[in-house]
Design a protein around this motif. Structure first.
Motif, PDB file in Angstrom:
ATOM      1  N   ALA A  18      52.699  49.511  34.557  1.00  0.00           N
ATOM      2  CA  ALA A  18      52.069  50.006  35.423  1.00  0.00           C
ATOM      3  C   ALA A  18      50.522  50.015  35.339  1.00  0.00           C
ATOM      4  CB  ALA A  18      52.097  51.590  35.659  1.00  0.00           C
ATOM      5  N   SER A  19      50.196  49.898  33.913  1.00  0.00           N
ATOM      6  CA  SER A  19      49.156  49.339  33.473  1.00  0.00           C
ATOM      7  C   SER A  19      48.607  47.928  33.558  1.00  0.00           C
ATOM      8  CB  SER A  19      48.923  49.571  31.839  1.00  0.00           C
ATOM      9  OG  SER A  19      47.720  49.347  31.428  1.00  0.00           O
ATOM     10  N   ALA A  20      49.564  47.184  33.527  1.00  0.00           N
ATOM     11  CA  ALA A  20      49.422  45.712  33.667  1.00  0.00           C
ATOM     12  C   ALA A  20      49.079  45.427  35.158  1.00  0.00           C
ATOM     13  CB  ALA A  20      50.494  44.713  33.274  1.00  0.00           C
ATOM     14  N   ALA A  21      49.876  46.321  36.036  1.00  0.00           N
ATOM     15  CA  ALA A  21      49.794  45.967  37.573  1.00  0.00           C
ATOM     16  C   ALA A  21      48.356  46.562  37.895  1.00  0.00           C
ATOM     17  CB  ALA A  21      50.929  46.922  38.044  1.00  0.00           C
ATOM     18  N   ALA A  22      47.900  47.665  37.378  1.00  0.00           N
ATOM     19  CA  ALA A  22      46.518  48.128  37.959  1.00  0.00           C
ATOM     20  C   ALA A  22      45.411  47.193  37.324  1.00  0.00           C
ATOM     21  CB  ALA A  22      46.231  49.428  36.985  1.00  0.00           C
ATOM     22  N   ALA A  23      45.614  46.771  35.997  1.00  0.00           N
ATOM     23  CA  ALA A  23      44.744  45.617  35.399  1.00  0.00           C
ATOM     24  C   ALA A  23      44.481  44.288  36.864  1.00  0.00           C
ATOM     25  CB  ALA A  23      44.839  45.055  34.287  1.00  0.00           C
ATOM     26  N   VAL A  24      45.706  43.973  37.145  1.00  0.00           N
ATOM     27  CA  VAL A  24      45.975  42.639  37.917  1.00  0.00           C
ATOM     28  C   VAL A  24      44.992  43.192  39.228  1.00  0.00           C
ATOM     29  CG1 VAL A  24      47.423  41.152  39.378  1.00  0.00           C
ATOM     30  CG2 VAL A  24      47.704  41.868  36.783  1.00  0.00           C
ATOM     31  N   ALA A  25      45.441  44.331  39.701  1.00  0.00           N
ATOM     32  CA  ALA A  25      44.819  44.594  41.068  1.00  0.00           C
ATOM     33  C   ALA A  25      43.400  44.878  40.946  1.00  0.00           C
ATOM     34  CB  ALA A  25      45.457  46.020  41.405  1.00  0.00           C
ATOM     35  N   ARG A  26      42.742  45.381  39.918  1.00  0.00           N
ATOM     36  CA  ARG A  26      41.337  45.470  39.630  1.00  0.00           C
ATOM     37  C   ARG A  26      40.735  44.193  39.768  1.00  0.00           C
ATOM     38  NH1 ARG A  26      42.845  49.917  36.265  1.00  0.00           N
ATOM     39  NH2 ARG A  26      42.654  48.409  34.544  1.00  0.00           N
ATOM     40  N   ALA A  27      41.328  43.219  38.893  1.00  0.00           N
ATOM     41  CA  ALA A  27      40.862  41.913  38.842  1.00  0.00           C
ATOM     42  C   ALA A  27      40.942  41.155  40.372  1.00  0.00           C
ATOM     43  CB  ALA A  27      41.615  41.091  37.838  1.00  0.00           C
ATOM     44  N   TRP A  28      41.874  41.370  41.064  1.00  0.00           N
ATOM     45  CA  TRP A  28      41.961  40.674  42.305  1.00  0.00           C
ATOM     46  C   TRP A  28      40.951  41.339  43.329  1.00  0.00           C
ATOM     47  CZ3 TRP A  28      43.710  36.766  44.727  1.00  0.00           C
ATOM     48  CH2 TRP A  28      43.867  36.568  46.024  1.00  0.00           C
ATOM     49  N   ILE A  29      40.760  42.564  43.163  1.00  0.00           N
ATOM     50  CA  ILE A  29      39.727  43.077  44.089  1.00  0.00           C
ATOM     51  C   ILE A  29      38.515  42.647  43.586  1.00  0.00           C
ATOM     52  CG2 ILE A  29      38.542  45.508  44.522  1.00  0.00           C
ATOM     53  CD1 ILE A  29      41.360  46.727  44.469  1.00  0.00           C
ATOM     54  N   ARG A  30      38.142  42.533  42.428  1.00  0.00           N
ATOM     55  CA  ARG A  30      36.690  42.028  42.064  1.00  0.00           C
ATOM     56  C   ARG A  30      36.434  40.664  42.550  1.00  0.00           C
ATOM     57  NH1 ARG A  30      37.348  44.551  37.150  1.00  0.00           N
ATOM     58  NH2 ARG A  30      38.595  42.530  36.125  1.00  0.00           N
ATOM     59  N   HIS A  31      37.670  39.939  42.363  1.00  0.00           N
ATOM     60  CA  HIS A  31      37.483  38.366  42.816  1.00  0.00           C
ATOM     61  C   HIS A  31      37.408  38.309  44.508  1.00  0.00           C
ATOM     62  CE1 HIS A  31      38.760  34.050  43.531  1.00  0.00           C
ATOM     63  NE2 HIS A  31      39.766  34.437  44.350  1.00  0.00           N
ATOM     64  N   ARG A  32      38.163  39.134  45.212  1.00  0.00           N
ATOM     65  CA  ARG A  32      38.007  39.045  46.635  1.00  0.00           C
ATOM     66  C   ARG A  32      36.675  39.522  47.025  1.00  0.00           C
ATOM     67  NH1 ARG A  32      39.811  35.417  48.946  1.00  0.00           N
ATOM     68  NH2 ARG A  32      39.274  36.753  50.967  1.00  0.00           N
ATOM     69  N   THR A  33      36.299  40.735  46.198  1.00  0.00           N
ATOM     70  CA  THR A  33      34.720  41.060  46.599  1.00  0.00           C
ATOM     71  C   THR A  33      33.833  39.876  46.590  1.00  0.00           C
ATOM     72  OG1 THR A  33      35.257  43.312  46.167  1.00  0.00           O
ATOM     73  CG2 THR A  33      33.094  42.833  46.155  1.00  0.00           C
ATOM     74  N   ALA A  34      33.830  39.249  45.431  1.00  0.00           N
ATOM     75  CA  ALA A  34      32.777  38.271  45.113  1.00  0.00           C
ATOM     76  C   ALA A  34      33.041  37.207  46.083  1.00  0.00           C
ATOM     77  CB  ALA A  34      33.104  37.599  43.752  1.00  0.00           C
ATOM     78  N   VAL A  35      34.217  36.691  46.340  1.00  0.00           N
ATOM     79  CA  VAL A  35      34.376  35.759  47.516  1.00  0.00           C
ATOM     80  C   VAL A  35      33.943  36.027  48.965  1.00  0.00           C
ATOM     81  CG1 VAL A  35      36.305  34.426  48.845  1.00  0.00           C
ATOM     82  CG2 VAL A  35      36.405  34.719  46.285  1.00  0.00           C
ATOM     83  N   ARG A  36      34.072  37.118  49.089  1.00  0.00           N
ATOM     84  CA  ARG A  36      33.799  37.654  50.419  1.00  0.00           C
ATOM     85  C   ARG A  36      32.098  37.620  50.581  1.00  0.00           C
ATOM     86  NH1 ARG A  36      34.630  37.589  55.761  1.00  0.00           N
ATOM     87  NH2 ARG A  36      33.831  39.349  56.575  1.00  0.00           N
TER      88      ARG A  36
END
Length: 83
Positions: A18-36
Motif C-alpha cells: 500500500a505504501s509503495a502504491a501510494a508513492a507510485v500514485a503521487r509520482a504519477w500525479i506529479r508527472h501528469r501535472t507537469a506534463v499538462r
C-alpha cells in the motif's frame, strides 16, 4: 512495542504494498501535472504567435516568458526590471 510490530508477514506485506502504491500514485500525479502545465504553456505561446511576423516571434516568446515568470511570483511587482 511499535505500531507495525504485528509479527504477521501478510499484514507487513500489505502495508508495504500500500505504501509503495501510494508513492507510485503521487509520482504519477506529479508527472501528469507537469506534463499538462507544459502543454498549456505551449498552447498559450502558439496562440500568441498566431499572426506574429517572423521577426516578432522572439519578442512574443520573450513576453510570454516574462508574463509566466510574473504569474509564478504573485508578490513581485516587477520593480527591479524597470518597467
Amino acid at each position: 512495542m511499535g505500531v507495525f510490530d504485528t509479527g504477521h508477514p501478510v499484514v507487513l506485506t500489505v502495508l508495504g504494498a500500500a505504501s509503495a502504491a501510494a508513492a507510485v500514485a503521487r509520482a504519477w500525479i506529479r508527472h501528469r501535472t507537469a506534463v499538462r502545465l507544459e502543454q498549456e504553456r505551449t498552447r498559450r505561446v502558439l496562440g500568441a504567435l498566431t499572426g506574429a511576423t517572423r521577426q516578432g516571434r522572439a519578442d512574443v516568446v520573450r513576453a510570454c516568458a516574462e508574463l509566466e515568470g510574473k504569474a509564478a511570483r504573485p508578490g513581485d511587482s516587477g520593480g527591479a526590471s524597470g518597467r
